[in-house]
Design a protein around this motif. Structure first.
Motif, PDB file in Angstrom:
ATOM      1  N   SER A  70       0.896  -1.096  -0.038  1.00 48.60           N
ATOM      2  CA  SER A  70       0.061   0.067  -0.022  1.00 48.60           C
ATOM      3  C   SER A  70       0.747   1.338  -0.058  1.00 48.60           C
ATOM      4  CB  SER A  70      -1.024  -0.013   1.223  1.00 48.60           C
ATOM      5  OG  SER A  70      -1.540   1.299   1.419  1.00 48.60           O
ATOM      6  N   ASN A  71       0.200   2.198  -0.497  1.00 48.33           N
ATOM      7  CA  ASN A  71       1.040   3.673  -0.555  1.00 48.33           C
ATOM      8  C   ASN A  71       0.532   4.554   0.765  1.00 48.33           C
ATOM      9  OD1 ASN A  71       2.272   3.145  -2.886  1.00 48.33           O
ATOM     10  ND2 ASN A  71       0.685   3.862  -4.046  1.00 48.33           N
ATOM     11  N   CYS A  72      -0.357   3.994   1.611  1.00 44.21           N
ATOM     12  CA  CYS A  72      -0.791   4.741   2.727  1.00 44.21           C
ATOM     13  C   CYS A  72      -0.151   4.220   4.012  1.00 44.21           C
ATOM     14  CB  CYS A  72      -2.345   4.379   3.091  1.00 44.21           C
ATOM     15  SG  CYS A  72      -3.325   4.778   1.381  1.00 44.21           S
ATOM     16  N   VAL A  73      -0.090   4.897   4.920  1.00 50.53           N
ATOM     17  CA  VAL A  73       0.544   4.828   6.352  1.00 50.53           C
ATOM     18  C   VAL A  73      -0.659   3.849   6.937  1.00 50.53           C
ATOM     19  CG1 VAL A  73       1.374   5.636   8.218  1.00 50.53           C
ATOM     20  CG2 VAL A  73       1.947   6.625   6.171  1.00 50.53           C
ATOM     21  N   ASP A  74      -0.421   2.841   7.607  1.00 51.13           N
ATOM     22  CA  ASP A  74      -1.383   2.097   8.209  1.00 51.13           C
ATOM     23  C   ASP A  74      -1.147   1.900   9.666  1.00 51.13           C
ATOM     24  OD1 ASP A  74      -3.228   0.325   9.116  1.00 51.13           O
ATOM     25  OD2 ASP A  74      -2.876  -1.237   7.784  1.00 51.13           O
ATOM     26  N   CYS A  75      -1.591   2.593  10.595  1.00 51.62           N
ATOM     27  CA  CYS A  75      -1.469   2.395  11.955  1.00 51.62           C
ATOM     28  C   CYS A  75      -2.340   1.623  12.699  1.00 51.62           C
ATOM     29  CB  CYS A  75      -1.357   3.823  12.418  1.00 51.62           C
ATOM     30  SG  CYS A  75       0.286   4.801  11.967  1.00 51.62           S
ATOM     31  N   SER A  76      -3.290   0.673  11.953  1.00 54.92           N
ATOM     32  CA  SER A  76      -4.248  -0.008  12.501  1.00 54.92           C
ATOM     33  C   SER A  76      -3.754  -1.078  13.457  1.00 54.92           C
ATOM     34  CB  SER A  76      -5.120  -0.754  11.340  1.00 54.92           C
ATOM     35  OG  SER A  76      -4.429  -1.546  10.630  1.00 54.92           O
ATOM     36  N   TRP A  77      -2.587  -1.725  13.409  1.00 55.01           N
ATOM     37  CA  TRP A  77      -2.005  -2.370  14.275  1.00 55.01           C
ATOM     38  C   TRP A  77      -1.868  -1.938  15.759  1.00 55.01           C
ATOM     39  CZ3 TRP A  77       2.660  -1.010  16.723  1.00 55.01           C
ATOM     40  CH2 TRP A  77       3.389  -0.166  15.839  1.00 55.01           C
ATOM     41  N   LYS A  78      -1.736  -0.535  15.863  1.00 58.54           N
ATOM     42  CA  LYS A  78      -1.718   0.021  17.049  1.00 58.54           C
ATOM     43  C   LYS A  78      -2.790  -0.145  18.055  1.00 58.54           C
ATOM     44  CE  LYS A  78       1.653   3.489  15.750  1.00 58.54           C
ATOM     45  NZ  LYS A  78       1.836   5.132  15.821  1.00 58.54           N
TER      46      LYS A  78
END
Length: 148
Positions: A139-147
């Motif tokens: 993905s080109n997006c920053v994904d912080c869902s793991w937080k």
């Protein structure tokens, strides 16, 4: 008169109840057979995923992790193969104090990438089975869902 379950019933009423129960039993059996047949069809319809060789001049590093949630421990493994499928290197390591399966899969990928970088192996394809990790990398997006 017949006595069953502390109820008085005539023989004809007992016969009717028994035949009704037998009919329900037969219907349930047919439903179970139908469900088994549908499950078999679904299993046969599954697509088989086969490992593919890397294209010539490339290497493929297959990685995976296992995670034991109660103990918060993990293990990683991986195999580096050339375009002919010959194993060139293997990787395995344990790790403690791991917060999630996602972290375990990320750690496996990072270790595989670091190993290839240190050995100056380029033209790499990294392949794993953790969809969330693969999607995050691609993905080109920053994904912080793991937080959380």
């Amino acid at each position: 008169m017949w006595v069953f379950d502390k109820k008085f019933q005539s023989p004809s009423m007992l016969y009717k109840t028994a035949t009704d129960d037998l009919e329900v039993f037969k219907q349930v059996g047919q439903m179970q057979k139908q469900q088994i047949n549908e499950t078999e069809v679904q299993l046969q319809a599954r697509v088989k995923v086969l490992w593919e060789l890397a294209v010539e001049t490339f290497y493929k590093f297959n990685f995976d992790a296992t995670y034991i949630q109660n103990d918060r421990i993990m293990g990683i493994g991986g195999v580096l193969r050339d375009h002919r499928g010959d194993a060139k290197m293997v990787l395995s390591a344990p790790k403690a104090h791991v917060p999630s399966a996602f972290h375990a899969e990320c750690y496996a990928l990072i270790q595989a990438m670091q190993l290839c970088h240190e050995l100056r192996i380029s033209n790499m394809i990294f392949e794993g089975d953790a969809k969330q990790v693969i999607d995050s990398i691609n993905s080109n997006c920053v994904d912080c869902s793991w937080k959380g």
